[in-house]
Design a protein around this motif. Sequence first.
Motif, PDB file in Angstrom:
ATOM      1  N   UNK A   1       3.767   9.897  -7.981  1.00 44.72           N
ATOM      2  CA  UNK A   1       4.512  10.134  -9.221  1.00 44.72           C
ATOM      3  C   UNK A   1       3.558  10.377 -10.383  1.00 44.72           C
ATOM      4  N   UNK A   2       2.461   9.630 -10.428  1.00 51.14           N
ATOM      5  CA  UNK A   2       1.520   9.740 -11.545  1.00 51.14           C
ATOM      6  C   UNK A   2       0.699  11.025 -11.496  1.00 51.14           C
ATOM      7  N   UNK A   3       0.292  11.443 -10.280  1.00 50.34           N
ATOM      8  CA  UNK A   3      -0.666  12.541 -10.147  1.00 50.34           C
ATOM      9  C   UNK A   3      -0.086  13.788  -9.494  1.00 50.34           C
ATOM     10  N   UNK A   4       1.236  13.781  -9.258  1.00 47.50           N
ATOM     11  CA  UNK A   4       1.904  14.927  -8.642  1.00 47.50           C
ATOM     12  C   UNK A   4       1.289  15.264  -7.285  1.00 47.50           C
ATOM     13  N   UNK A   5       0.999  14.220  -6.509  1.00 45.01           N
ATOM     14  CA  UNK A   5       0.451  14.382  -5.169  1.00 45.01           C
ATOM     15  C   UNK A   5       1.569  14.276  -4.137  1.00 45.01           C
ATOM     16  N   UNK A   6       1.398  14.872  -2.956  1.00 43.66           N
ATOM     17  CA  UNK A   6       2.416  14.719  -1.912  1.00 43.66           C
ATOM     18  C   UNK A   6       2.462  13.289  -1.388  1.00 43.66           C
ATOM     19  N   UNK A   7       3.651  12.864  -1.029  1.00 50.53           N
ATOM     20  CA  UNK A   7       3.878  11.546  -0.450  1.00 50.53           C
ATOM     21  C   UNK A   7       4.736  11.719   0.795  1.00 50.53           C
ATOM     22  N   UNK A   8       4.195  11.336   1.955  1.00 49.62           N
ATOM     23  CA  UNK A   8       4.890  11.502   3.231  1.00 49.62           C
ATOM     24  C   UNK A   8       5.372  12.940   3.420  1.00 49.62           C
TER      25      UNK A   8
ATOM     26  N   UNK B   1       2.234 -15.506  -7.548  1.00 50.48           N
ATOM     27  CA  UNK B   1       1.649 -15.865  -6.267  1.00 50.48           C
ATOM     28  C   UNK B   1       1.676 -14.771  -5.221  1.00 50.48           C
ATOM     29  N   UNK B   2       2.252 -13.608  -5.530  1.00 52.92           N
ATOM     30  CA  UNK B   2       2.316 -12.540  -4.524  1.00 52.92           C
ATOM     31  C   UNK B   2       0.942 -11.916  -4.304  1.00 52.92           C
ATOM     32  N   UNK B   3       0.286 -11.502  -5.382  1.00 52.40           N
ATOM     33  CA  UNK B   3      -1.068 -10.963  -5.307  1.00 52.40           C
ATOM     34  C   UNK B   3      -1.858 -11.439  -6.514  1.00 52.40           C
ATOM     35  N   UNK B   4      -3.105 -11.820  -6.299  1.00 53.67           N
ATOM     36  CA  UNK B   4      -3.981 -12.170  -7.402  1.00 53.67           C
ATOM     37  C   UNK B   4      -4.295 -10.920  -8.210  1.00 53.67           C
ATOM     38  N   UNK B   5      -4.566 -11.107  -9.499  1.00 57.68           N
ATOM     39  CA  UNK B   5      -4.897  -9.963 -10.341  1.00 57.68           C
ATOM     40  C   UNK B   5      -6.146  -9.245  -9.827  1.00 57.68           C
ATOM     41  N   UNK B   6      -7.093  -9.988  -9.285  1.00 55.88           N
ATOM     42  CA  UNK B   6      -8.294  -9.352  -8.738  1.00 55.88           C
ATOM     43  C   UNK B   6      -7.946  -8.469  -7.535  1.00 55.88           C
ATOM     44  N   UNK B   7      -7.012  -8.938  -6.717  1.00 55.63           N
ATOM     45  CA  UNK B   7      -6.564  -8.136  -5.578  1.00 55.63           C
ATOM     46  C   UNK B   7      -5.852  -6.874  -6.046  1.00 55.63           C
ATOM     47  N   UNK B   8      -5.055  -7.009  -7.083  1.00 51.97           N
ATOM     48  CA  UNK B   8      -4.333  -5.848  -7.595  1.00 51.97           C
ATOM     49  C   UNK B   8      -5.304  -4.834  -8.184  1.00 51.97           C
ATOM     50  N   UNK B   9      -6.323  -5.324  -8.895  1.00 50.99           N
ATOM     51  CA  UNK B   9      -7.311  -4.396  -9.440  1.00 50.99           C
ATOM     52  C   UNK B   9      -7.989  -3.612  -8.322  1.00 50.99           C
TER      53      UNK B   9
ATOM     54  N   UNK C   1      -8.726   1.398  -5.401  1.00 43.72           N
ATOM     55  CA  UNK C   1      -8.744   2.093  -4.108  1.00 43.72           C
ATOM     56  C   UNK C   1      -7.758   3.253  -4.070  1.00 43.72           C
ATOM     57  N   UNK C   2      -6.622   3.114  -4.713  1.00 46.04           N
ATOM     58  CA  UNK C   2      -5.611   4.177  -4.691  1.00 46.04           C
ATOM     59  C   UNK C   2      -5.781   5.140  -5.849  1.00 46.04           C
ATOM     60  N   UNK C   3      -6.690   4.852  -6.761  1.00 52.87           N
ATOM     61  CA  UNK C   3      -6.946   5.779  -7.862  1.00 52.87           C
ATOM     62  C   UNK C   3      -6.017   5.625  -9.046  1.00 52.87           C
ATOM     63  N   UNK C   4      -5.250   4.538  -9.103  1.00 54.76           N
ATOM     64  CA  UNK C   4      -4.305   4.374 -10.205  1.00 54.76           C
ATOM     65  C   UNK C   4      -5.015   4.219 -11.546  1.00 54.76           C
ATOM     66  N   UNK C   5      -6.262   3.740 -11.519  1.00 52.89           N
ATOM     67  CA  UNK C   5      -7.005   3.599 -12.773  1.00 52.89           C
ATOM     68  C   UNK C   5      -7.342   4.953 -13.391  1.00 52.89           C
TER      69      UNK C   5
ATOM     70  N   UNK D   1       0.835  -1.211   0.000  1.00 54.19           N
ATOM     71  CA  UNK D   1       0.000   0.000   0.000  1.00 54.19           C
ATOM     72  C   UNK D   1       0.863   1.252   0.000  1.00 54.19           C
ATOM     73  N   UNK D   2       1.915   1.260   0.814  1.00 50.69           N
ATOM     74  CA  UNK D   2       2.821   2.411   0.864  1.00 50.69           C
ATOM     75  C   UNK D   2       3.522   2.608  -0.472  1.00 50.69           C
ATOM     76  N   UNK D   3       3.950   1.509  -1.090  1.00 51.13           N
ATOM     77  CA  UNK D   3       4.615   1.611  -2.393  1.00 51.13           C
ATOM     78  C   UNK D   3       3.658   2.145  -3.456  1.00 51.13           C
ATOM     79  N   UNK D   4       2.389   1.707  -3.417  1.00 49.70           N
ATOM     80  CA  UNK D   4       1.408   2.215  -4.372  1.00 49.70           C
ATOM     81  C   UNK D   4       1.102   3.696  -4.112  1.00 49.70           C
ATOM     82  N   UNK D   5       1.182   4.124  -2.867  1.00 50.97           N
ATOM     83  CA  UNK D   5       1.035   5.552  -2.570  1.00 50.97           C
ATOM     84  C   UNK D   5       2.128   6.359  -3.265  1.00 50.97           C
ATOM     85  N   UNK D   6       3.363   5.840  -3.199  1.00 46.58           N
ATOM     86  CA  UNK D   6       4.466   6.519  -3.882  1.00 46.58           C
ATOM     87  C   UNK D   6       4.226   6.553  -5.390  1.00 46.58           C
ATOM     88  N   UNK D   7       3.713   5.445  -5.938  1.00 48.52           N
ATOM     89  CA  UNK D   7       3.424   5.391  -7.373  1.00 48.52           C
ATOM     90  C   UNK D   7       2.363   6.417  -7.764  1.00 48.52           C
ATOM     91  N   UNK D   8       1.295   6.514  -6.963  1.00 48.41           N
ATOM     92  CA  UNK D   8       0.234   7.484  -7.254  1.00 48.41           C
ATOM     93  C   UNK D   8       0.765   8.906  -7.207  1.00 48.41           C
TER      94      UNK D   8
END
Length: 236
Positions: free
Chosen positions: A64-71, A88-96, A101-105, A55-62
């Motif tokens: 970068x994508x949306x020019x939002x503050x991170x920490x 086996x780390x995460x199912x594709x449904x879980x990733x979606x 949830x983080x707005x990456x879509x 979740x924290x890593x995806x926050x950093x990704x968001x």
Amino acid sequence: MGTLDSSNNKPEAKFYSAAEFRNLEVPNIGWLFAGLLPSEGVTILGGDSGVGKTTLAYDAAASILFNEPFLGEHPIKNGSVLIVNSSGEMLLSQMQDSFVNRGLFGSDNWGLMNDWDTTQLDKLEEKLDSLRPTLVVVDSLAGIHLDPNFNEDSPQSRRIVTQLQKLSERYHCSIILIHHAKKDKDATGVNVLRGSGAIAAASSAVWVLKGEKDSNTRILTTPKLRGALPRNMQLE
């Protein structure tokens, strides 16, 4: 596109006189988030299972994508993001669900490489060459090793970190590599990371995320961060 040398060849030794080294021009450390995430190199994000590393890593990704503050820091550089998910780390449904949830879509400026492992370095390099991402998130160190003889406690466990470092430098991107923590609750600093100390030694930075699963509070520390003072942050 070059081909990453996956051998253990070492660079040829080079001698500098005192005067030569004094006058040597070397690039300064660049940052994606000032004093937090280098713009090049591998940052290992370690912590217990379920503590929120991905979740924290995806926050950093968001960010970068949306020019939002991170920490508390705005990204110094924006661009594309590559998410690398091991088998086996995460199912594709879980990733979606996580991406929604983080707005990456809300962005098309990212890509996902699924079921990746260390035997497919060439495929990863192809995507780095074509996408030229600013940030790459690899989940996780244990998951990308399919070799049943892989031993995290061996000094050889640093090899993939070194290989990712080379790719990071070649394609000028930052890589967050997610890793697990030891069961030893008394461990501190980089010693929190599971496996050999060579893993942390091969990285550019180490973040450690701690917290109880039934609590909304997390503590993020940066026990290794070249060019910046360590940080200790409480996250909600």
